[in-house]
Design an enzyme around this catalytic site. Structure first.
Site, PDB file in Angstrom:
ATOM      1  N   TYR A  72     -15.600   0.159   7.443  1.00 42.93           N
ATOM      2  CA  TYR A  72     -14.173   0.400   7.712  1.00 42.93           C
ATOM      3  C   TYR A  72     -13.872   0.138   9.194  1.00 42.93           C
ATOM      4  O   TYR A  72     -12.941  -0.579   9.542  1.00 42.93           O
ATOM      5  CB  TYR A  72     -13.852   1.839   7.347  1.00 42.93           C
ATOM      6  CG  TYR A  72     -12.443   2.292   7.595  1.00 42.93           C
ATOM      7  CD1 TYR A  72     -12.166   3.219   8.597  1.00 42.93           C
ATOM      8  CD2 TYR A  72     -11.397   1.825   6.822  1.00 42.93           C
ATOM      9  CE1 TYR A  72     -10.883   3.662   8.821  1.00 42.93           C
ATOM     10  CE2 TYR A  72     -10.097   2.267   7.035  1.00 42.93           C
ATOM     11  CZ  TYR A  72      -9.852   3.187   8.030  1.00 42.93           C
ATOM     12  OH  TYR A  72      -8.565   3.631   8.258  1.00 42.93           O
TER      13      TYR A  72
ATOM     14  N   GLY B 273       0.821  -1.201   0.000  1.00 45.70           N
ATOM     15  CA  GLY B 273       0.000   0.000   0.000  1.00 45.70           C
ATOM     16  C   GLY B 273       0.855   1.251   0.000  1.00 45.70           C
ATOM     17  O   GLY B 273       0.476   2.303   0.508  1.00 45.70           O
TER      18      GLY B 273
ATOM     19  N   ILE C 204      -5.351  11.771   9.380  1.00 45.02           N
ATOM     20  CA  ILE C 204      -3.970  12.160   9.064  1.00 45.02           C
ATOM     21  C   ILE C 204      -3.984  13.232   7.975  1.00 45.02           C
ATOM     22  O   ILE C 204      -4.630  13.076   6.939  1.00 45.02           O
ATOM     23  CB  ILE C 204      -3.157  10.950   8.556  1.00 45.02           C
ATOM     24  CG1 ILE C 204      -3.231   9.787   9.549  1.00 45.02           C
ATOM     25  CG2 ILE C 204      -1.709  11.350   8.289  1.00 45.02           C
ATOM     26  CD1 ILE C 204      -2.497   9.973  10.840  1.00 45.02           C
TER      27      ILE C 204
ATOM     28  N   GLY D  72      -0.394   4.828  -1.301  1.00 41.63           N
ATOM     29  CA  GLY D  72      -1.503   5.519  -0.626  1.00 41.63           C
ATOM     30  C   GLY D  72      -1.025   6.730   0.159  1.00 41.63           C
ATOM     31  O   GLY D  72       0.166   7.067   0.144  1.00 41.63           O
TER      32      GLY D  72
ATOM     33  N   LYS E  89     -11.568  -2.701  10.981  1.00 44.05           N
ATOM     34  CA  LYS E  89     -10.427  -2.331  11.825  1.00 44.05           C
ATOM     35  C   LYS E  89     -10.533  -2.960  13.218  1.00 44.05           C
ATOM     36  O   LYS E  89      -9.557  -3.445  13.775  1.00 44.05           O
ATOM     37  CB  LYS E  89     -10.303  -0.805  11.929  1.00 44.05           C
ATOM     38  CG  LYS E  89      -9.802  -0.128  10.662  1.00 44.05           C
ATOM     39  CD  LYS E  89      -8.418  -0.640  10.251  1.00 44.05           C
ATOM     40  CE  LYS E  89      -7.885   0.072   9.026  1.00 44.05           C
ATOM     41  NZ  LYS E  89      -6.574  -0.473   8.608  1.00 44.05           N
TER      42      LYS E  89
ATOM     43  N   ASP F 269       2.398  -1.756  -4.366  1.00 41.09           N
ATOM     44  CA  ASP F 269       0.973  -1.397  -4.341  1.00 41.09           C
ATOM     45  C   ASP F 269       0.322  -2.041  -5.554  1.00 41.09           C
ATOM     46  O   ASP F 269       0.989  -2.657  -6.381  1.00 41.09           O
ATOM     47  CB  ASP F 269       0.805   0.145  -4.366  1.00 41.09           C
ATOM     48  CG  ASP F 269      -0.517   0.597  -3.732  1.00 41.09           C
ATOM     49  OD1 ASP F 269      -0.485   1.402  -2.791  1.00 41.09           O
ATOM     50  OD2 ASP F 269      -1.577   0.095  -4.163  1.00 41.09           O
ATOM     51  N   ILE F 270      -0.994  -1.857  -5.645  1.00 40.54           N
ATOM     52  CA  ILE F 270      -1.727  -2.409  -6.792  1.00 40.54           C
ATOM     53  C   ILE F 270      -1.486  -1.532  -8.027  1.00 40.54           C
ATOM     54  O   ILE F 270      -1.683  -1.965  -9.153  1.00 40.54           O
ATOM     55  CB  ILE F 270      -3.239  -2.496  -6.457  1.00 40.54           C
ATOM     56  CG1 ILE F 270      -3.963  -3.440  -7.405  1.00 40.54           C
ATOM     57  CG2 ILE F 270      -3.886  -1.128  -6.449  1.00 40.54           C
ATOM     58  CD1 ILE F 270      -3.899  -4.872  -6.958  1.00 40.54           C
ATOM     59  N   ARG F 271      -1.015  -0.291  -7.752  1.00 35.82           N
ATOM     60  CA  ARG F 271      -0.708   0.637  -8.861  1.00 35.82           C
ATOM     61  C   ARG F 271       0.591   1.361  -8.515  1.00 35.82           C
ATOM     62  O   ARG F 271       0.976   1.430  -7.336  1.00 35.82           O
ATOM     63  CB  ARG F 271      -1.836   1.647  -9.045  1.00 35.82           C
ATOM     64  CG  ARG F 271      -1.935   2.677  -7.908  1.00 35.82           C
ATOM     65  CD  ARG F 271      -3.061   3.639  -8.123  1.00 35.82           C
ATOM     66  NE  ARG F 271      -4.338   2.979  -7.871  1.00 35.82           N
ATOM     67  CZ  ARG F 271      -4.806   2.726  -6.638  1.00 35.82           C
ATOM     68  NH1 ARG F 271      -4.088   3.065  -5.574  1.00 35.82           N
ATOM     69  NH2 ARG F 271      -5.962   2.118  -6.467  1.00 35.82           N
TER      70      ARG F 271
HETATM   71  C1  VAH Z   1     -10.735   7.879   7.126  1.00 34.38           C
HETATM   72  N1  VAH Z   1      -8.540   8.955   7.208  1.00 34.38           N
HETATM   73  O1  VAH Z   1     -11.227   8.982   7.143  1.00 34.38           O
HETATM   74  C2  VAH Z   1      -9.267   7.743   7.545  1.00 34.38           C
HETATM   75  C3  VAH Z   1      -9.172   7.521   9.021  1.00 34.38           C
HETATM   76  C4  VAH Z   1      -9.954   8.249  11.270  1.00 34.38           C
HETATM   77  C5  VAH Z   1     -10.019   8.506   9.819  1.00 34.38           C
HETATM   78  O2  VAH Z   1      -9.466   6.229   9.363  1.00 34.38           O
HETATM   79  O3  VAH Z   1     -11.351   6.903   6.823  1.00 34.38           O
END
Ligand code: VAH
Length: 310
Positions: free
Chosen positions: A140, A6, A170, A9, A144, A32-34
């Site tokens: 997501y 990755g 981030i 990214g 996680k 990465d995939i690209r």
């Molecule tokens: C998102 N930047 O927005 C990521 C992150 C806490 C946010 O997991 O999905």
């Protein structure tokens, strides 16, 4: 050697760059995939890898005698809501593939990022503790939180040295936003320079935990360099730096771009942001491996706009 999955990214790009500075360009294989940006492609080995394919990862591990894998491949929160099954498959099968390689002793250490997305609306919102109620409401976040418990399982049961950080949003300027809910805080800087205006997809008082990319990259490498016996948490460490609202970041930008205008038009990502904490407690990270952040909203904004104005 180190393999970054990755690497093209948002975090992977800058983590690869920093790892190459620390360990030497030929000792860090980007994949990465690209393909990644020109700088990454020119500065060291690169391999096209589908991170869900264990055999492909293993062949690259053997080709370069890899002993550490940083797994940054994933589908982020907003995109994952549009493609739930794909997000689950990518996020989970890539993690299980890498954990199995470590269990089978092909590699010695694994880094895998979690996120504040593991928390949900029932989690205490302010100064969210390391251990608390965790009822994620996004695909997501579900991937996680599941991943965290797989990491802990492989550590307890097979002795795998896997380490993890629950990243907040981030912020960076070297790569365009990649489908995250916190990515308004990336886009706003680009738009402030290009158009002097930005339409924000979150409401003005949406407070979220955030961190500048250099702090996130340094924390990641610091965690991986720490003595294993000091890593007390093998699900994932809370990590915190700053928290702000769209209104606050806009005001900070206006100190440098006086005629910058922000408008608000919340979309489906507002519900995702509302389910996340406003601030995070990271006492465990500060105690176990001496973490501390360097950038606040003011110094981050100065650094980003200085670089974007070049
Ligand atoms: C998102 N930047 O927005 C990521 C992150 C806490 C946010 O997991 O999905």
């Amino acid at each position: 050697t180190i393999l970054v999955l990755g690497a093209s990214g948002q975090i992977g790009t800058e983590l690869t760059q920093k790892l190459r500075e620390v360990y030497g360009e030929t000792n860090v294989i980007a994949s990465d995939i690209r393909e990644g940006n020109a700088e990454m492609m020119a500065s060291g080995p690169f391999e096209i890898i589908d991170a869900t394919c264990k055999e492909t990862i293993l062949s690259v591990v053997q080709k370069y005698k890899v002993n550490q894998v940083y797994l940054l491949a994933a589908m982020l929160s907003a995109t994952a809501e549009k493609f739930p099954q794909k997000a689950w498959d990518l996020n989970m099968s890539s993690l299980l593939a890498v954990l199995d390689l470590a269990k089978e002793k092909h590699i010695q250490q694994v880094y895998w990022p979690s996120s504040i997305a593991v928390f949900g609306s029932s989690t205490p919102k302010n100064n969210t503790p390391q251990q608390t109620i965790m009822e994620p409401s996004t695909v997501y976040g579900i991937s996680k939180i599941s991943g965290e418990f797989w990491c802990n399982y492989y550590h307890q049961k097979y002795g795998v040295d896997v380490r993890s950080i629950r990243y907040p949003g981030i912020i960076s300027w070297k790569t365009k936003p990649g489908g995250g809910t916190t990515d308004y805080a990336v886009d706003i800087y680009f738009k402030a320079i290009e158009d002097k205006k930005y339409e924000c997809f979150l409401s003005e008082n949406t407070r979220l935990p955030m961190m500048y990319m250099p702090d996130a990259v340094n924390a990641t490498i610091q965690l991986m360099q720490e003595k294993s016996e000091n890593i007390k948490i093998r699900t994932s460490y809370n990590l915190s730096a700053i928290d702000f609202t769209p209104k606050e970041i806009a005001a900070e930008i206006q100190k440098h771009v006086p005629d910058f205008q922000i408008t608000y038009n919340p979309d489906f990502r507002q519900a995702i942001a509302d389910s996340w904490p406003s601030s995070i407690n990271d006492d465990h990270a500060r105690k176990d491996w001496n973490w501390k952040h360097n950038f606040d909203l003011e110094t981050m904004t100065k650094d980003i706009l200085k670089n974007l104005k070049k």
